[in-house]
Motif scaffolding. Structure first.
Motif, short mmCIF file in Angstrom:
data_model
loop_
_atom_site.label_atom_id
_atom_site.label_comp_id
_atom_site.label_asym_id
_atom_site.label_seq_id
_atom_site.Cartn_x
_atom_site.Cartn_y
_atom_site.Cartn_z
N GLU A 110 0.85 -1.20 0.00
CA GLU A 110 0.00 0.00 0.00
C GLU A 110 0.88 1.24 0.00
O GLU A 110 1.92 1.29 0.66
CB GLU A 110 -0.90 0.03 1.24
CG GLU A 110 -1.83 1.24 1.29
CD GLU A 110 -2.54 1.39 2.63
OE1 GLU A 110 -3.76 1.58 2.63
OE2 GLU A 110 -1.85 1.33 3.68
N ASP B 295 0.12 5.17 0.88
CA ASP B 295 -0.86 6.11 1.43
C ASP B 295 -0.23 7.49 1.45
O ASP B 295 0.38 7.90 2.45
CB ASP B 295 -1.27 5.65 2.83
CG ASP B 295 -2.30 6.58 3.49
OD1 ASP B 295 -2.70 7.58 2.85
OD2 ASP B 295 -2.67 6.31 4.64
N LYS C 158 -0.12 2.24 11.53
CA LYS C 158 0.27 3.52 10.94
C LYS C 158 0.30 4.65 11.96
O LYS C 158 0.48 5.81 11.59
CB LYS C 158 -0.71 3.90 9.83
CG LYS C 158 -0.77 2.93 8.66
CD LYS C 158 -1.76 3.45 7.63
CE LYS C 158 -1.90 2.53 6.45
NZ LYS C 158 -2.85 3.06 5.45
#
Length: 479
Positions: free
Chosen positions: A110, A112, A193
């Motif tokens: 991913e 982000d 995160k």
């Protein structure tokens, strides 16, 4: 029953057959030609043997491998890009240690951009991470000479430093979360995160820098930062490390955290680059005793980075601190300046044997270290050629010493420990460290009792026993 193609005199067939069932026979290498690249580190100091190289493709497969290894007491050595410099990633000479390569686990899970994170698997090559961050107008600042081949799992396991530590910190400062397989085969999913999380022990920091002795890092959440909007790079000549330290303090005072690089290079190391690095040329008008590569970058257009550089360098010229300088006229030229710096390690191989020391001292002690260590090695091996370079801004110097011209390489390398003793003696006197960023591995394991208090070593051993009671993971590395 037909004998397994994995059976060998060095290891029972049963564990290898079970590994094959877990990850597929096609993902196990046993032929000598196939395993050879995994058995030697790039400097050639360590040549090992192994019954097999396992190449899992998922966290579940890594977990299955470690569960089998723990049950059968099969020693496992973890390998990423095989760019380590202390021998920890290659198997030993016994032929018992099985190599676990993470090269197939190279997915970017991913990106982000809004949250400033990227989740990647351990086998992802550092240069690709840079490219993925750049594609969304973000920066992952970890920068190493080996970034085209090193993998992030190895960077994490060794807490790699590099040329951007001055502004951004070591690898551990660039990580929010980890996924780790323990030696028992249990999987810890710590892929968070969160920028702030005070809920007990911060477990990720036990695995970062542990050199694969406590668990296998399989994925990580990395921090992404805004890309600088302005960047200036200068190549500078100075008479001495003392002058370089003066210049560092001037630039740090003027630029603050915008000073993103400050590298010191001895003339011998730079001469090697000019002789052997493709496309290398001296950006300055004449050779210098010492060189500085400095970078200032900013995320704000309000800061005129070039004007700042020019002002500091002009004053340094007037005061005799700087003897020559060239500020890059383009991004490409700035990259060319950095190419000179990043090529310093590889070019030394063309000059024969090189005994390398990855050390750190307090920044203010760098000039004293260089003077005393140089005198010590020249007294020990007359005619040797110290080719020091490194991250002066954080006190990490790669004090590499090339053999005398025409000397026997093997005889010179045989003196590695003796030279290490004198160099590390200077480091100790200056309250420094014998390993700034490369780790301990096998190369420096015997030195730890001399630099760690007995209680520190005992605490490290207690942690190792708690996580890996059977001692299967990277055995005899670090401890």
């Amino acid at each position: 029953m037909t004998a397994s193609p994995l059976a060998s005199a060095d290891a029972p067939a049963a564990p290898l057959e079970r590994f094959a069932a877990a990850i597929g026979l096609r993902n196990i290498l046993t032929a000598d030609a196939d395993t050879a690249p995994y058995l030697v580190e790039w400097r050639g100091l360590y040549h090992g043997r192994t019954p097999a190289v396992l190449r899992p493709g998922s966290t579940a497969e890594v977990a299955a491998i470690l569960a089998i290894a723990n049950e059968t007491l099969t020693p496992i050595v973890v390998q990423g890009g095989n760019t380590g410099l202390v021998g920890g990633q290659v198997p030993d000479e016994s032929g018992r240690e099985v190599v676990l390569s993470l090269a197939r686990m190279d997915r970017v899970r991913e990106v982000d951009a809004a949250g400033g994170t990227m989740t990647v698997e351990a086998g992802c090559i550092l240069e690709r991470i840079h490219a993925e961050a750049d594609a969304v107008d973000r920066l992952f600042p970890l920068t190493l000479g080996a970034q085209g081949s090193c993998r992030i799992g190895g960077n994490l396991s060794t807490n790699a430093g590099g040329t951007a530590v001055l502004a951004y910190g070591n690898t551990r400062d660039l990580v929010l979360g980890l996924e780790v397989v323990l030696p028992t085969g249990e999987v810890w999913n710590g892929l968070r995160k969160l920028r702030k999380d005070n809920t007990g022990y911060d477990l990720k920091h036990l695995f970062i820098g542990a050199e694969g002795t406590l668990g296998v890092i399989t994925a990580a959440v990395l921090k992404l930062l805004p890309k600088p909007v302005a960047r200036e790079v200068a190549f500078i000549g100075v008479e001495s490390p003392e002058a370089a330290l003066d210049l560092f303090n001037r630039l740090r005072g003027a630029a603050g955290s915008s000073l993103t690089g400050f590298e010191l290079i001895a003339h011998t190391a730079f001469d090697f680059a000019l002789r052997h690095l493709a496309g290398a040329r001296n950006p300055l008008s004449a050779p210098q005793p010492w060189y500085v590569l400095a970078e200032v970058s900013s995320g704000s257009r309000a800061l005129d980075v070039r004007a700042l550089f020019e002002e500091v360098l002009a004053a340094a010229f007037e005061d005799g601190v700087v003897t020559d300088a060239a500020i890059a006229e383009s991004l490409a030229q700035g990259d060319a300046f950095w190419h000179l710096r990043h090529g310093l390690s590889e070019v030394q191989a063309h000059e024969g044997g090189s005994i390398k020391h990855d050390v750190s001292v307090p920044v203010a002690s760098v000039p004293a270290f260089l003077a005393r260590a140089t005198a010590a090695v020249e007294a020990l091996v007359p005619g040797c050629r110290p080719a020091a370079f490194g991250h002066m801004g954080d006190g990490n110097i790669h004090f590499n010493v090339s053999q005398p011209v025409g000397a026997d390489k093997a005889a010179f390398i045989a003196g590695w420990d003796a030279m290490g003793t004198v160099v590390h003696g200077v480091v100790a006197e200056l309250d420094g460290s014998i390993s700034a960023e490369h780790g301990i591995g096998r190369l420096k394991r015997h030195l730890l009792p001399g630099v760690k208090a007995p209680l520190e070593l005992d605490l490290m051993r207690r942690i190792k026993r708690a996580y890996d009671p059977n001692g299967i993971l990277n055995p005899n590395r670090v401890l």
